[in-house]
Scaffold this active site. Sequence first.
Site, PDB file in Angstrom:
ATOM      1  CG  HIS A 355      38.597  41.094  36.621  1.00 27.88           C
ATOM      2  ND1 HIS A 355      38.180  41.770  35.679  1.00 27.88           N
ATOM      3  CD2 HIS A 355      37.690  39.892  36.969  1.00 27.88           C
ATOM      4  CE1 HIS A 355      36.883  41.222  35.171  1.00 27.88           C
ATOM      5  NE2 HIS A 355      36.615  40.141  36.204  1.00 27.88           N
ATOM      6  CE  LYS A 546      44.115  55.321  33.968  1.00 28.46           C
ATOM      7  NZ  LYS A 546      43.992  54.219  33.248  1.00 28.46           N
ATOM      8  NE  ARG A 547      39.991  53.279  43.712  1.00 27.30           N
ATOM      9  CZ  ARG A 547      39.249  52.743  44.742  1.00 27.30           C
ATOM     10  NH1 ARG A 547      37.882  52.384  44.429  1.00 27.30           N
ATOM     11  NH2 ARG A 547      39.589  52.414  45.914  1.00 27.30           N
ATOM     12  CE  LYS A 552      44.044  51.671  38.464  1.00 34.13           C
ATOM     13  NZ  LYS A 552      43.491  51.141  37.128  1.00 34.13           N
ATOM     14  CB  THR A 654      37.095  49.627  30.895  1.00 33.15           C
ATOM     15  OG1 THR A 654      37.024  49.768  32.327  1.00 33.15           O
ATOM     16  CG2 THR A 654      36.992  48.048  30.742  1.00 33.15           C
ATOM     17  CE  LYS A 658      34.110  52.718  30.528  1.00 33.37           C
ATOM     18  NZ  LYS A 658      34.223  52.854  32.171  1.00 33.37           N
TER      19      LYS A 658
HETATM   20  C1  NBG Z   1      40.464  45.485  37.118  1.00 37.17           C
HETATM   21  C2  NBG Z   1      41.960  45.571  36.417  1.00 37.17           C
HETATM   22  C3  NBG Z   1      41.603  46.566  35.116  1.00 37.17           C
HETATM   23  C4  NBG Z   1      40.401  45.816  34.387  1.00 37.17           C
HETATM   24  C5  NBG Z   1      39.278  45.590  35.302  1.00 37.17           C
HETATM   25  C6  NBG Z   1      38.218  44.992  34.569  1.00 37.17           C
HETATM   26  C7  NBG Z   1      40.452  44.257  39.667  1.00 37.17           C
HETATM   27  C8  NBG Z   1      40.738  43.153  40.567  1.00 37.17           C
HETATM   28  N1  NBG Z   1      40.912  44.522  38.286  1.00 37.17           N
HETATM   29  O1  NBG Z   1      42.522  46.565  34.323  1.00 37.17           O
HETATM   30  O2  NBG Z   1      42.591  46.305  37.219  1.00 37.17           O
HETATM   31  O3  NBG Z   1      40.099  46.649  33.289  1.00 37.17           O
HETATM   32  O4  NBG Z   1      39.452  44.906  36.414  1.00 37.17           O
HETATM   33  O5  NBG Z   1      38.673  43.974  33.956  1.00 37.17           O
HETATM   34  O6  NBG Z   1      39.737  45.265  39.987  1.00 37.17           O
END
Ligand code: NBG
Length: 817
Positions: A355, A546-547, A552, A654, A658
Site C-alpha cells: 500500500h 484525508k490524513r 498529500k 480512496t 468517494k
Molecule cells: C494507503 C495509501 C493510500 C491507499 C490506501 C489503501 C497506507 C500504508 N497506504 O493511497 O497511502 O489508498 O493505503 O490502499 O496506509
Amino acid sequence: MDRALVDIVKREFKDALFATLGRFPEAATRNDLYLALALAVRRELLRRSVATSETYYKKASRTVCYLSAEFLLGPHLANNLLNLGVEAETRQAMSELGYDLDQLLAQEEEPGLGNGGLGRLAACYMDSLATLAIPAIGYGIRYEYGIFDQLIHDGWQVEKTDKWLALGNPWEIARPEIAFAVGFGGRAQAMDDEGRYRAIWIPERHVRGVAYDTQVLGYRNGTANLLRLWKAEAAESFDFAAFNQGDYWGAVDQKIDSENITKVLYPNDELVRGKRLRLEQQYFFVSCALQDMIRIHLQKGAPLSGFHEKYAAQLNDTHPAVAVAELVRLLVDVHAMGWEEAWDITRRTLAYTNHTLLPEALEKWPVEMFGQVLPRHLEIVYEINRRFLEEVRGRYPGDDGRVARLSLIDEGGPRSLRMAHLASVGSHRVNGVAALHTKLLKADVLRDFHELWPEKLVNVTNGVTPRRFLALANPRLAALVTGAVGDAWPRDLERLRGLEPLAEDAAFRAEWRQVKRANKLDLSGVIEARAGVACDPDSLFDIQVKRIHEYKRQHLNVLHVVALWQRLRREPEAAVPPRTVVFGGKAAPGYRMAKLIIKLIHSVAEVVNADPATRDRLRVAFVPDYNVTNCMPIFPAAELSEQISTAGKEASGTGNMKFAMNGALTIGTLDGANVEIREAVGEDNFFLFGLTVEEIQALRSTGYRPRGYYESDPVLREVIDAVAGGRFARGDASLFRPIVDSLLGQDPWLLLADFRPYLECQAAVERAYLDPQRWTRMSILNTARMGRFSSDRSIADYCREIWRVQPVPIDLPSRPA
Ligand code: NBG
C-alpha cells in the site's frame, strides 16, 4: 412499508430493552434505547450468520481470510439497516414508540480501528465480500482504544483517547472458548525426534488471544460473514507461582503486560520503527488467526496437506507479514510437516498487498529485537532467506549486488528484517493498489522481485463501497439515481452509466443541482456548528479531507487560498465565484510538520474569514475529527475534490473515489487512482495539473531549485512572504518558519514547482463553475462513470486473479413466527 415488520421491530426492541438491558422506558437513557435497537437488529444479523456458517461448513468451499491490523468500520447500525432493507420500517417503529431514529443513530460510537485509507479499504472489502457472497473471515485486533479523537485548541490539534467501548458494544460477541496461546521471547531449541531434526520454541511467556466476533452483512442477501478480532488477556489471570511466593504485584503486573498488547492502535506516519509492542501486536493477531484457521480446518477432519485449497489469506500491507514465518512454524514445529511441503503450502495460501512506496513507511524490524521477541521465527526467516538467496544466486551467478538487494535482511547499518521482502517471498501473488502504483512497484521498490518472478506482481485497483458512501451518505442523490436507472445500482454500480444521456437533459440537471444544493445546506450547518464558520451554500464547495501529510500537500491548497485572497483584495471586480474551502484530517501525534499545517490552515482561516473585503467571496473552515461518521455529510456536498499529492506518492487514494461518486469534480495530479478516475470520467471532466512522475525524476536529476520559482513568480513570492512575515501569525514571523524553510530549502514534495500550474488549474475551475449547466453536466458524468470504482469490482478482481474463490450464496430460512 411492511406493516408486519414494523410490529416485529417494536416487539424485539421492547424485548431487548426489558429482557437484555433490564430497563423500563421511562428510566432508559438514550444509550439504552440505542443498545436496545442495536440488539433487535442484531437478531437479524445472527439469523444470517448462523445460516451462513452452516452453509460454509457444509460446502467446505475455499475461504478468504483477510488479515489486517486495521479495520476502520464506521458506525454499524445505519449501515445494517440499509443492507437489511428495513430502514423505513425501523424509523416507523421507533416513531410509534415515541423515539427519533436519527437521535439513536447518532448515539453510536464508531469503532475507529484504523488510521485512514488502508483500514477503511479493509472495511469496504469486508462489505463487498459479503455482498458478493464470498466465504470470508476478516482477522484483526480488537484495540481497546482506536484512533484518537481530534480536538482543536487555538488552531492546534490536541489528541484525546478514543474510548469507543465505554458504553458497551452491542455488535460484538465474545467467544471465550475460541482462544489461543501466543508465545513471546524465550529460546528455540533443537531436538532429535527419532532421528529427525526438529526445533521447539520455549517461549518465556504466553498471552491468550480471545476471539470477538462481529457480523458483516451483505447487501440484501442472506450472507453475514465474520470479522474476528482478537483481544489479549493474561494466559492465567494470575501467575500462581508468583502469587504463592507472595509476589502479588508481580502477578498483577504480568496480567497488565499481557493486556497491553491490544490496548491501543498505533497512529501511522510516525516512526514506530523499533517499537517492540507493535511487533508483538502484529505477531499476536497473526498467530491467533492462523491457529484459528488450522483449528477450523482440522475440525472438519481435513488433512493439513490441503490447507491451501481451503484458504486464501491476504496480507493487508506488511503488518501481518510475520504470517509467512508463523505458518511455516505451525506446520513444521507443531504439526510435524516437512519443510518443503510446509513452504509450498505457505506460499500457495498467502498473498500480499503493498500500500505504499514511501520508504519511511516500509516496515523493517531490527534483527536483534525481532530475535528477542520471536527467536524461533528468526531461525525460520534465516532458513527461508538461505534457500531464497540460493535460488537467486543460481539465477544470477556472481551478482552479489542483487543478492544484497533482494535479501530479507538489510545489512547496511544495524541489521534489519525487511518485511516487504518476507511478504513477497512467502506469497504467490503480490499486488499494488492502482495501475500507476503497481507500475512503480515494478520499476522501483520491488523491481528485483519483478525481474525474478514476472508473474507474481499484479494490480488490483482499490474501490469503495457504494452502499455506505452513496446510498447511505447521500440519500437524496440515491433517490434521484434510482428514479433514473432503477434500484440495482447498489450491487451493480456499472448501472450508473444509465445517467450519461441525462447529462444532456436540462430538467434532470436542475434536479441534480437541487440535490447538491440541499446537501451543501446540510454541510453548512455542520461546519457552522463544528468549526464555527458560517458559509454560503451557493459558493463553490472545495474540499480536502484525508490524513494530514506533507506528500498529500494540504499546504499547497493553503497557498492557493492565500493567493486567491490576495487576488480578491487586489481585484474586487474579478469574475471569481465565491468559494468555501474545507479541510479535515488528523495528523499523527508525533508528526510536527503535519500539526503545523493544521495550525496554518486555522490561522489563514482566521484572517481570511474576518476580512470584510473578501469575506463574502472566500471562506475557509477546518472540520475537526474527520472520521467515518463525520465524513458522511462531506462527500455529498462537495463540488471540488482536492487530490493534489506529489505524483508517485499516493499509492491509490480512496477518498478521491468517494467524492467523484457523489458528483464532485476532481482537481488532481497524475497520482494513484486519479489516473484511472480521469480515464474513466474523461479528460474534459477532470481538472489535471502538475508534474508527472517522469517529469519529477527529470527535474530532480538536473537539480531542483525551489528558490528559482519563488524568485521568478511574483504571486508565489507574495504568498510565501505573507506566511513568512507572520501575516497569519499575529505578526509572529517564527511560527510558520519550519514550513517556509522546508519550501525554500529542499521542498521535498515539490510544492513550488507545482504552484503555478495549480493556480492556473484553479482558474479553469472558476471558469467552469461560472457556467452551472456545464458544471452540472460534468458532475453527472463523473457519477455516471464511476462504476468501476466500486469495491465489488476490486473484490471480483481479487477473487479471479489471486484467491480463486467462488461465491457461495446463502439460502436464508424464513423468520420464525
Ligand atoms: C494507503 C495509501 C493510500 C491507499 C490506501 C489503501 C497506507 C500504508 N497506504 O493511497 O497511502 O489508498 O493505503 O490502499 O496506509
